[in-house]
Design a protein around this motif. Sequence first.
Motif, PDB file in Angstrom:
ATOM      1  N   ALA A   1      35.803   1.199  66.865  1.00  6.12           N
ATOM      2  CA  ALA A   1      34.758   0.373  66.417  1.00  6.12           C
ATOM      3  C   ALA A   1      34.928  -0.832  65.468  1.00  6.12           C
ATOM      4  O   ALA A   1      33.879  -1.682  65.022  1.00  6.12           O
ATOM      5  CB  ALA A   1      33.229   1.164  66.476  1.00  6.12           C
ATOM      6  N   ILE A   2      35.693  -0.183  64.426  1.00  6.05           N
ATOM      7  CA  ILE A   2      35.741  -0.911  62.994  1.00  6.05           C
ATOM      8  C   ILE A   2      36.460  -2.338  63.350  1.00  6.05           C
ATOM      9  O   ILE A   2      37.152  -2.695  64.516  1.00  6.05           O
ATOM     10  CB  ILE A   2      36.677  -0.238  61.906  1.00  6.05           C
ATOM     11  CG1 ILE A   2      37.970   0.068  62.427  1.00  6.05           C
ATOM     12  CG2 ILE A   2      35.918   0.903  61.559  1.00  6.05           C
ATOM     13  CD1 ILE A   2      38.849   0.343  61.348  1.00  6.05           C
ATOM     14  N   ILE A   3      36.095  -3.317  62.384  1.00  4.93           N
ATOM     15  CA  ILE A   3      36.546  -4.731  62.572  1.00  4.93           C
ATOM     16  C   ILE A   3      37.001  -4.987  61.154  1.00  4.93           C
ATOM     17  O   ILE A   3      36.255  -4.821  60.340  1.00  4.93           O
ATOM     18  CB  ILE A   3      35.452  -5.534  63.182  1.00  4.93           C
ATOM     19  CG1 ILE A   3      34.844  -5.588  64.445  1.00  4.93           C
ATOM     20  CG2 ILE A   3      35.753  -6.948  62.887  1.00  4.93           C
ATOM     21  CD1 ILE A   3      33.553  -6.113  64.918  1.00  4.93           C
ATOM     22  N   LYS A   4      37.968  -5.773  61.012  1.00  3.75           N
ATOM     23  CA  LYS A   4      38.559  -6.001  59.876  1.00  3.75           C
ATOM     24  C   LYS A   4      37.917  -7.322  59.481  1.00  3.75           C
ATOM     25  O   LYS A   4      38.015  -8.290  60.532  1.00  3.75           O
ATOM     26  CB  LYS A   4      40.131  -5.844  59.650  1.00  3.75           C
ATOM     27  CG  LYS A   4      40.818  -4.925  59.859  1.00  3.75           C
ATOM     28  CD  LYS A   4      42.253  -4.870  59.809  1.00  3.75           C
ATOM     29  CE  LYS A   4      42.805  -3.793  60.953  1.00  3.75           C
ATOM     30  NZ  LYS A   4      44.057  -4.002  61.250  1.00  3.75           N
ATOM     31  N   ARG A   5      37.577  -7.733  58.259  1.00  8.20           N
ATOM     32  CA  ARG A   5      36.964  -8.950  57.971  1.00  8.20           C
ATOM     33  C   ARG A   5      37.742  -9.455  56.364  1.00  8.20           C
ATOM     34  O   ARG A   5      37.694  -8.465  55.646  1.00  8.20           O
ATOM     35  CB  ARG A   5      35.476  -8.920  57.897  1.00  8.20           C
ATOM     36  CG  ARG A   5      34.950  -8.853  59.155  1.00  8.20           C
ATOM     37  CD  ARG A   5      33.338  -9.417  59.109  1.00  8.20           C
ATOM     38  NE  ARG A   5      33.011 -10.562  58.505  1.00  8.20           N
ATOM     39  CZ  ARG A   5      31.758 -10.780  58.243  1.00  8.20           C
ATOM     40  NH1 ARG A   5      30.735 -10.130  58.523  1.00  8.20           N
ATOM     41  NH2 ARG A   5      31.425 -12.164  57.689  1.00  8.20           N
ATOM     42  N   ARG A   6      37.776 -10.647  56.429  1.00 10.08           N
ATOM     43  CA  ARG A   6      38.204 -11.149  55.027  1.00 10.08           C
ATOM     44  C   ARG A   6      37.241 -12.273  54.642  1.00 10.08           C
ATOM     45  O   ARG A   6      36.697 -13.069  55.264  1.00 10.08           O
ATOM     46  CB  ARG A   6      39.603 -12.009  55.271  1.00 10.08           C
ATOM     47  CG  ARG A   6      40.040 -12.702  53.942  1.00 10.08           C
ATOM     48  CD  ARG A   6      41.733 -13.181  54.080  1.00 10.08           C
ATOM     49  NE  ARG A   6      42.389 -11.963  54.071  1.00 10.08           N
ATOM     50  CZ  ARG A   6      43.744 -11.984  54.146  1.00 10.08           C
ATOM     51  NH1 ARG A   6      44.369 -13.261  54.368  1.00 10.08           N
ATOM     52  NH2 ARG A   6      44.337 -11.103  53.840  1.00 10.08           N
TER      53      ARG A   6
ATOM     54  N   ASN B   1      22.912  -4.444  58.744  1.00 12.98           N
ATOM     55  CA  ASN B   1      23.187  -3.494  59.919  1.00 12.98           C
ATOM     56  C   ASN B   1      24.475  -3.104  59.921  1.00 12.98           C
ATOM     57  O   ASN B   1      25.118  -2.886  61.274  1.00 12.98           O
ATOM     58  CB  ASN B   1      22.589  -3.725  61.349  1.00 12.98           C
ATOM     59  CG  ASN B   1      21.154  -3.617  61.208  1.00 12.98           C
ATOM     60  OD1 ASN B   1      20.516  -2.780  60.854  1.00 12.98           O
ATOM     61  ND2 ASN B   1      20.348  -4.798  61.888  1.00 12.98           N
ATOM     62  N   MET B   2      25.384  -3.192  58.970  1.00 12.01           N
ATOM     63  CA  MET B   2      26.676  -3.046  58.856  1.00 12.01           C
ATOM     64  C   MET B   2      27.017  -2.046  57.712  1.00 12.01           C
ATOM     65  O   MET B   2      26.444  -2.270  56.660  1.00 12.01           O
ATOM     66  CB  MET B   2      27.521  -4.350  58.683  1.00 12.01           C
ATOM     67  CG  MET B   2      27.470  -4.961  59.718  1.00 12.01           C
ATOM     68  SD  MET B   2      29.014  -4.512  60.928  1.00 12.01           S
ATOM     69  CE  MET B   2      28.872  -5.656  62.240  1.00 12.01           C
TER      70      MET B   2
ATOM     71  N   ILE C   1      29.656  -0.508  50.736  1.00 12.51           N
ATOM     72  CA  ILE C   1      28.530  -1.167  50.908  1.00 12.51           C
ATOM     73  C   ILE C   1      27.803  -1.157  52.073  1.00 12.51           C
ATOM     74  O   ILE C   1      28.010  -1.053  53.158  1.00 12.51           O
ATOM     75  CB  ILE C   1      28.817  -2.762  50.567  1.00 12.51           C
ATOM     76  CG1 ILE C   1      29.715  -2.797  49.183  1.00 12.51           C
ATOM     77  CG2 ILE C   1      27.761  -3.614  50.275  1.00 12.51           C
ATOM     78  CD1 ILE C   1      30.492  -4.177  49.487  1.00 12.51           C
ATOM     79  N   GLY C   2      26.457  -0.934  51.983  1.00 12.59           N
ATOM     80  CA  GLY C   2      25.390  -1.214  53.226  1.00 12.59           C
ATOM     81  C   GLY C   2      24.986   0.122  53.384  1.00 12.59           C
ATOM     82  O   GLY C   2      24.312   0.166  54.497  1.00 12.59           O
ATOM     83  N   GLU C   3      25.523   1.360  53.148  1.00 14.96           N
ATOM     84  CA  GLU C   3      25.086   2.685  53.554  1.00 14.96           C
ATOM     85  C   GLU C   3      23.553   2.913  53.244  1.00 14.96           C
ATOM     86  O   GLU C   3      23.006   3.599  54.175  1.00 14.96           O
ATOM     87  CB  GLU C   3      25.811   3.635  53.259  1.00 14.96           C
ATOM     88  CG  GLU C   3      25.798   4.165  51.561  1.00 14.96           C
ATOM     89  CD  GLU C   3      25.953   3.332  50.553  1.00 14.96           C
ATOM     90  OE1 GLU C   3      25.426   3.810  49.239  1.00 14.96           O
ATOM     91  OE2 GLU C   3      26.439   2.044  50.613  1.00 14.96           O
TER      92      GLU C   3
ATOM     93  N   MET D   1      38.035  -6.123  54.118  1.00 15.78           N
ATOM     94  CA  MET D   1      37.223  -5.183  54.545  1.00 15.78           C
ATOM     95  C   MET D   1      37.162  -4.466  55.770  1.00 15.78           C
ATOM     96  O   MET D   1      37.514  -5.324  56.879  1.00 15.78           O
ATOM     97  CB  MET D   1      35.633  -5.651  54.275  1.00 15.78           C
ATOM     98  CG  MET D   1      35.413  -5.928  52.564  1.00 15.78           C
ATOM     99  SD  MET D   1      33.622  -6.035  52.703  1.00 15.78           S
ATOM    100  CE  MET D   1      33.429  -5.390  50.741  1.00 15.78           C
ATOM    101  N   LEU D   2      36.893  -3.408  55.986  1.00 20.47           N
ATOM    102  CA  LEU D   2      36.621  -2.983  57.348  1.00 20.47           C
ATOM    103  C   LEU D   2      35.129  -2.913  57.407  1.00 20.47           C
ATOM    104  O   LEU D   2      34.301  -2.574  56.489  1.00 20.47           O
ATOM    105  CB  LEU D   2      36.951  -1.418  57.326  1.00 20.47           C
ATOM    106  CG  LEU D   2      38.503  -1.048  57.048  1.00 20.47           C
ATOM    107  CD1 LEU D   2      38.732   0.437  57.150  1.00 20.47           C
ATOM    108  CD2 LEU D   2      39.210  -1.812  58.466  1.00 20.47           C
ATOM    109  N   THR D   3      34.495  -3.215  58.671  1.00 19.82           N
ATOM    110  CA  THR D   3      32.943  -3.135  59.021  1.00 19.82           C
ATOM    111  C   THR D   3      32.807  -2.251  60.153  1.00 19.82           C
ATOM    112  O   THR D   3      33.521  -2.024  61.087  1.00 19.82           O
ATOM    113  CB  THR D   3      32.620  -4.465  59.234  1.00 19.82           C
ATOM    114  OG1 THR D   3      32.980  -5.105  60.522  1.00 19.82           O
ATOM    115  CG2 THR D   3      32.786  -5.599  58.042  1.00 19.82           C
ATOM    116  N   LEU D   4      31.702  -1.442  60.056  1.00 17.99           N
ATOM    117  CA  LEU D   4      31.310  -0.516  61.004  1.00 17.99           C
ATOM    118  C   LEU D   4      29.774  -0.830  61.116  1.00 17.99           C
ATOM    119  O   LEU D   4      28.990  -0.795  60.383  1.00 17.99           O
ATOM    120  CB  LEU D   4      31.470   0.969  60.478  1.00 17.99           C
ATOM    121  CG  LEU D   4      30.954   2.013  61.522  1.00 17.99           C
ATOM    122  CD1 LEU D   4      32.218   1.862  62.524  1.00 17.99           C
ATOM    123  CD2 LEU D   4      31.326   3.266  60.843  1.00 17.99           C
ATOM    124  N   ALA D   5      29.596  -0.951  62.744  1.00 16.82           N
ATOM    125  CA  ALA D   5      28.146  -1.370  62.966  1.00 16.82           C
ATOM    126  C   ALA D   5      27.127  -0.099  63.115  1.00 16.82           C
ATOM    127  O   ALA D   5      27.818   0.981  62.794  1.00 16.82           O
ATOM    128  CB  ALA D   5      28.059  -2.010  64.488  1.00 16.82           C
TER     129      ALA D   5
END
Length: 225
Positions: A31-36, A51-52, A84-86, A107-111
Motif C-alpha cells: 500500500a505504501i507510495i513513495k513521494r518526493r 488522510n495520510m 507526520i499525520g498520525e 517520504m513513504l505515504t500510507l493511506a
Amino acid sequence: MSTMLSNLELIRRVPLFALLTASQAEAVAEAIIKRRFKRGESIVEQGEKSNMLFIILTGRVRVVTTDKRGREVILATLQPGDYIGEMSLIDNEPHSASVRAEVQTDMLTLARAEFARCLPENSSMSYAIMKGLVQRLRQADRKIESLALMDVYGRVARSLLEFAVPDREGLLTIRERISRQDIAKMVGASREMVSRVMKDLEDRGFIETRVDGSMLIKDRLTTLG
C-alpha cells in the motif's frame, strides 16, 4: 514483485513498522507510495485533512503553526525515521500544524485504510487511550504556540526598549531606523516573524513610527518586555 520486496525492505528499516506482523508488513508494503517533496514544498496544511501517514526516508521537514493573526511558531524539525499525520489519522481531526520540506525530502505515504489495519480495534481500550493522548498532545501544542509567541513579543519589546532614549519632550524614542533583520538576529527569530510582531505592536498602539523614520515607544511596551 521486486517493487513489493523493495517496499518490504524499506518499511522493515523504519522503526515505526518494526513490530508489525508478517501479514501486516506485507499489506503495508503493497500500500505504501513513495513521494518526493522539493525544498519549501508543503506536505500538510494546518486546519486541513490529508488522510495520510507520512514517514520521512531522507531529508528534513519543519513543523510550523500559525495563529489567527498570521504569527508563526516553529514547533519541531523532523528527520529520517520520523512521521507526520498520525494524530489526524487517530482522532480524525484536521492537522494542528503545517509541515514543509526544508530540503528535498523523500517520504513513504500510507493511506488511512491501510494505517487503520495496523491499529487496535476501535472498541479496544488501547485505541481509546491513544485518542486521549492525541487530544492532550494537541492541547500541549497550542500552549507551546502561545508561549512561544509571548516569548518573541517579550524579546522584541526588550530589544526596542534597549535602543530607546528620551527625546526633548521626555518621550522614549528610537532615533535611528533599525532593520527587521537586525532585530531578528538579536532576538533569535525569523525576519518574517519579527515583521509580524512589529506590525502587531504598531496596530495595538505599543509603538508608533514617525514621518522622519524615528520610532516612538509608548510606556505600556514595558509590560511586554
